[in-house]
Design a protein around this motif. Structure first.
Motif: not given
Ligand code: 13P
Ligand code: SF4
Length: 324
Positions: A61-74, A116-126
Motif C-alpha cells: 500500500p505504500v511505496i517509498v522511492v529513493c530516487g529522483v522525482h521522475f522515478m517516484a512520479e513513474t 515521439v520516444v521519451t526517456y523516462v528522465n522526464s516529467s509526467a506532462a512530457v
C-alpha cells in the motif's frame, strides 16, 4: 527570528526505518546512485527500468522511492491507488528539467508525423505528450520497434539519443537536453587514467558525451554496467564513468576488483582538474536515512498526480514495459 525545532531522529535509524516499514507495509525501492546505507536497507535496488517494474508489480500500500522525482512520479503513474512517497521532494533531475512541457509540446508540433520516444528522465506532462517511453536499458530496442520509415523524435537526452541513433543506424530528431553529471566526464582526463591503468576495463553510461563513450569497453544502463562487472574477471581494474553510487554494488559482486572513478571536468571550486565529487548526482544524494525515516513516519512528501494526466502518461510507459 523564529527557530523551528525538529524532533531528533532515533539513535538507531536503521532499526527505526525497519519497524516503520513493517507498520506501514511499505516497500522501499532505491536507485543504484543512492548512498550505500539507503541501498542496504531498501527492498529493491535497481536501475530506472527495474524500479518501474517493481512499482508496477508490488501490491504494497505504500511505496517509498529513493530516487529522483521522475522515478517516484513513474511509480505513482503505475500505482495510482497506492501512496507513493519520496524522502526529499527536491530531488530533481537536470534532464527532466531540460524539457519543460510547453516547449516540448511546440517541438512535437513542429515535427508532424514523427513518433515521439521519451526517456523516462522526464516529467509526467512530457510523458503524456509521447508515444513510447524508454530507459537506457531498452532505448535501442524501443527505437528498433518503430518501423524504419517512421521518423522519430528522441528526448530529452541528446547524448543518449545520439548513441541510440548510432546503435540503430537511424537518424533521430534530438531534443537538446543533457545530464549535468554525465556531460562533465572528460574524454581527455579519461584517456590519461586509461594510460595509467593499461589493463583497466572502462564502463560508461550512455548519458556521457560521444567522445567519452568512444573510449569505453562497455556502454549501458547502470544495471548493464553492473552485469558487466559481475560477468568480468575477479581481480580486474574498472574505470567507472557514471555516478559513483553504483560502485557499492560493484564491490559486492567483485570484492577483489579495483574501481576507479572516471574524472569529471573541474568545477569552479576545483580549478586544478577533475574531482571525484563532481561525479555525484546532487539530486540523488539529497536523500538520507533520516529523511527516509521521517518520510515513512509521516507518509510525506507524497507524489500526487492529476488522474487524467497520469492516465495519458501511463500509456507510453506501458508500451515500454511491454517491449522489455
Ligand atoms: P539508469 O536507467 O541506467 O539507472 O539511469 C538513470 C539515470 O538517471 C542515469 O543518470
Ligand atoms: Fe538526472 Fe543526471 Fe542525476 Fe541521472 S545522474 S538523476 S540523469 S541529473
Amino acid at each position: 527570528m523564529v527557530v523551528l525545532r525538529r524532533d531528533p531522529p532515533p539513535v538507531d535509524l536503521v532499526a527505526a526505518i525497519a519497524e516503520l516499514r513493517r507498520q506501514r507495509q511499505a516497500v522501499i525501492i532505491a536507485h543504484y546512485y543512492q548512498e550505500a546505507a539507503i541501498q542496504d536497507i531498501a527492498d529493491f535496488v535497481g536501475d530506472s527500468l527495474q524500479m518501474a517494474r517493481w512499482a508496477a508489480a508490488t501490491a504494497a500500500p505504500v511505496i517509498v522511492v529513493c530516487g529522483v522525482h521522475f522515478m517516484a512520479e513513474t511509480a505513482k503513474i503505475l500505482a495510482m491507488d497506492r501512496i507513493v512517497v519520496i524522502p526529499d521532494r527536491e530531488a530533481g533531475c537536470s534532464l527532466a528539467d531540460s524539457a519543460p512541457a510547453e516547449a516540448f509540446r511546440d517541438f512535437v508540433a513542429a515535427h508532424p508525423g514523427h513518433r515521439v520516444v521519451t526517456y523516462v528522465n522526464s516529467s509526467a506532462a512530457v510523458k503524456a505528450l509521447s508515444d513510447i517511453c524508454c530507459t537506457s536499458s531498452n532505448a535501442v530496442a524501443v527505437v528498433a520497434s518503430i518501423p524504419r520509415d517512421q521518423p522519430v523524435i528522441f528526448a530529452p537526452d541528446r547524448y543518449l539519443g545520439d548513441w541510440v541513433a548510432r546503435q540503430t543506424g537511424r537518424p533521430l530528431v534530438l531534443w537538446q537536453g543533457s545530464c549535468e553529471v554525465h556531460e562533465r566526464f572528460s574524454a581527455e582526463a579519461l584517456r590519461g587514467l586509461q594510460r595509467q591503468h593499461p589493463g583497466a576495463i572502462t564502463l560508461a553510461h550512455p548519458e556521457c558525451p560521444a567522445a567519452v563513450l568512444a573510449l569505453a569497453d562497455v556502454v549501458g544502463s547502470t544495471r548493464r554496467l553492473l552485469e558487466a562487472v559481475a560477468q568480468g574477471p575477479e581481480r580486474a581494474t574498472w574505470i567507472v564513468a557514471t555516478e559513483p553510487g553504483i560502485v557499492h554494488q560493484m564491490r559486492r559482486v567483485r570484492p577483489q576488483g579495483t574501481f576507479l572513478l572516471a574524472p569529471a571536468e573541474a568545477r569552479n571550486d576545483s580549478p586544478q582538474g577533475g574531482c571525484s565529487h563532481c561525479n555525484e548526482c546532487p539530486h540523488m544524494k539529497r536523500h538520507t536515512l533520516e529523511k527516509l525515516w521521517r518520510c515513512l513516519r509521516d507518509l510525506a512528501p507524497r507524489i500526487e498526480l492529476d488522474p487524467e494526466l497520469a492516465a495519458r502518461a501511463r500509456l507510453p510507459i506501458e508500451r515500454m514495459l511491454a517491449i522489455g
